[in-house]
Design an enzyme around this catalytic site. Structure first.
Site, PDB file in Angstrom:
ATOM      1  CG  ASP A  26      68.620  79.689 -12.852  1.00 40.89           C
ATOM      2  OD1 ASP A  26      68.212  80.691 -12.242  1.00 40.89           O
ATOM      3  OD2 ASP A  26      68.177  78.545 -12.651  1.00 40.89           O
ATOM      4  CG  ASN A  74      61.161  85.112 -15.838  1.00 42.18           C
ATOM      5  OD1 ASN A  74      62.077  85.235 -16.650  1.00 42.18           O
ATOM      6  ND2 ASN A  74      61.175  84.138 -14.912  1.00 42.18           N
TER       7      ASN A  74
HETATM    8  C1  FPP Z   1      67.624  83.986 -13.493  1.00 47.71           C
HETATM    9  O1  FPP Z   1      68.144  84.255 -12.222  1.00 47.71           O
HETATM   10  C2  FPP Z   1      67.755  85.159 -14.337  1.00 47.71           C
HETATM   11  C3  FPP Z   1      66.713  85.843 -14.871  1.00 47.71           C
HETATM   12  C4  FPP Z   1      65.293  85.458 -14.688  1.00 47.71           C
HETATM   13  C5  FPP Z   1      66.909  87.052 -15.661  1.00 47.71           C
HETATM   14  C6  FPP Z   1      68.121  87.071 -16.533  1.00 47.71           C
HETATM   15  C7  FPP Z   1      68.415  88.481 -16.800  1.00 47.71           C
HETATM   16  C8  FPP Z   1      69.637  89.038 -16.875  1.00 47.71           C
HETATM   17  C9  FPP Z   1      70.890  88.278 -16.830  1.00 47.71           C
HETATM   18  C10 FPP Z   1      69.773  90.509 -16.987  1.00 47.71           C
HETATM   19  C11 FPP Z   1      69.189  91.139 -18.213  1.00 47.71           C
HETATM   20  C12 FPP Z   1      69.569  90.476 -19.489  1.00 47.71           C
HETATM   21  C13 FPP Z   1      70.068  91.089 -20.602  1.00 47.71           C
HETATM   22  C14 FPP Z   1      70.165  90.337 -21.883  1.00 47.71           C
HETATM   23  C15 FPP Z   1      70.512  92.477 -20.609  1.00 47.71           C
HETATM   24  P1  FPP Z   1      67.160  84.147 -10.975  1.00 47.71           P
HETATM   25  O2  FPP Z   1      66.706  85.529 -10.655  1.00 47.71           O
HETATM   26  O3  FPP Z   1      66.063  83.186 -11.249  1.00 47.71           O
HETATM   27  O4  FPP Z   1      68.171  83.609  -9.919  1.00 47.71           O
HETATM   28  P2  FPP Z   1      67.852  82.637  -8.692  1.00 47.71           P
HETATM   29  O5  FPP Z   1      67.282  81.363  -9.261  1.00 47.71           O
HETATM   30  O6  FPP Z   1      69.178  82.451  -8.047  1.00 47.71           O
HETATM   31  O7  FPP Z   1      66.865  83.379  -7.823  1.00 47.71           O
END
Ligand code: FPP
Length: 246
Positions: A26, A74
């Site tokens: 996250d 998501n």
């Molecule tokens: C949460 O950060 C992250 C996600 C919803 C996506 C996670 C994906 C990756 C790390 C990249 C792809 C993964 C792989 C395995 C190649 P957020 O966007 O919710 O962050 P925020 O809460 O700060 O907005």
């Protein structure tokens, strides 16, 4: 679906004692915002963190690392961000599969990935099939994953067994549910890590986390690395796990 070999349990147990670590990655968006960059830049930096941490997990002797990459919730994000994330996942599998295979890693995907775009489903299934016979650690990616959805799908399969007369209702036990979950061939979950300061499980591995240790860090996911994983494993080593006993 790839054939499901059991992980190789013959390697010496590492000192931290953890076999299976799961991570709620996250904070990509906040990482980007702090730098006045678009959210996709945070996700791209998140992929680099995935690479670092997957390598570190292999070096630290973990049998399984499960990463929450895209939840069944998501889809509520803007279509452009969903498309960006799917593109990053596709490119990650295409670019990193050879290295995983060369290192004996078994790539797994958990979640209802079959509902994704057909060419991505094909890529996932061929990547799983190619690495299915490897005896090294498992890197499991949770894609279109929600724990409640996973349990519903398991309940449906159990109900079908009951309907076919293969299982009596009074005989349904924990092992029957375990064996119908997406994680049926993975080691028990020891440690769940969440980055970015949030302290909730967000529908991730709720059944499997029954006796897992929880570790929360303020670090944003793109900043996470092998040292941060080592710190989490150090904290895990000091926990007193009683599994309901004394
Ligand atoms: C949460 O950060 C992250 C996600 C919803 C996506 C996670 C994906 C990756 C790390 C990249 C792809 C993964 C792989 C395995 C190649 P957020 O966007 O919710 O962050 P925020 O809460 O700060 O907005």
């Amino acid at each position: 679906m790839a054939s499901q070999a059991k992980p190789d349990l013959t390697r010496a147990a590492p000192a931290h004692g953890a076999r299976h670590v799961a991570i709620i990655m996250d904070g990509n968006g906040r990482w980007a915002k702090k730098r006045l960059l678009p959210r996709i830049a945070g996700h791209r930096a998140g992929v680099e963190a995935v690479r670092r941490v997957a390598r570190a997990a292999q070096e630290m002797g973990l049998e399984c690392l499960t990463l929450y990459a895209f939840s069944s919730e998501n889809w509520k994000r803007p279509a452009s961000e969903v498309a960006d994330l799917m593109g990053l996942l596709r490119r990650f599998i295409q670019a990193d599969l050879d290295e995983f295979h060369a290192n004996g890693v078994r790539l797994r995907v958990i979640g209802h990935y079959q509902a994704l775009e057909p060419s991505l489903v094909e890529l996932i299934e061929s990547a799983m099939a190619r690495t299915a016979g490897n005896s090294g650690p498992v890197i499991a990616i949770a894609l279109n994953y929600g724990a409640q959805d996973e349990m519903v799908r398991a309940a449906q399969r159990i109900a079908q067994k009951v309907a076919r007369g293969e299982l009596a209702v009074q005989d349904i036990g924990v092992a029957d549910i375990d064996s119908e979950l997406d994680t049926s061939d993975l080691p028990p979950l020891d440690l769940m890590i969440r980055t970015s300061g949030e302290q909730r499980l967000s529908n991730f591995m709720l059944w499997q986390a029954a006796y897992a240790e929880l570790y929360f860090t303020d670090m944003l996911w793109p900043d996470f690395d092998g040292r941060a994983l080592a710190a989490a494993l150090d904290a895990f080593r000091l926990r007193d796990r009683r599994f309901g006993g004394l």
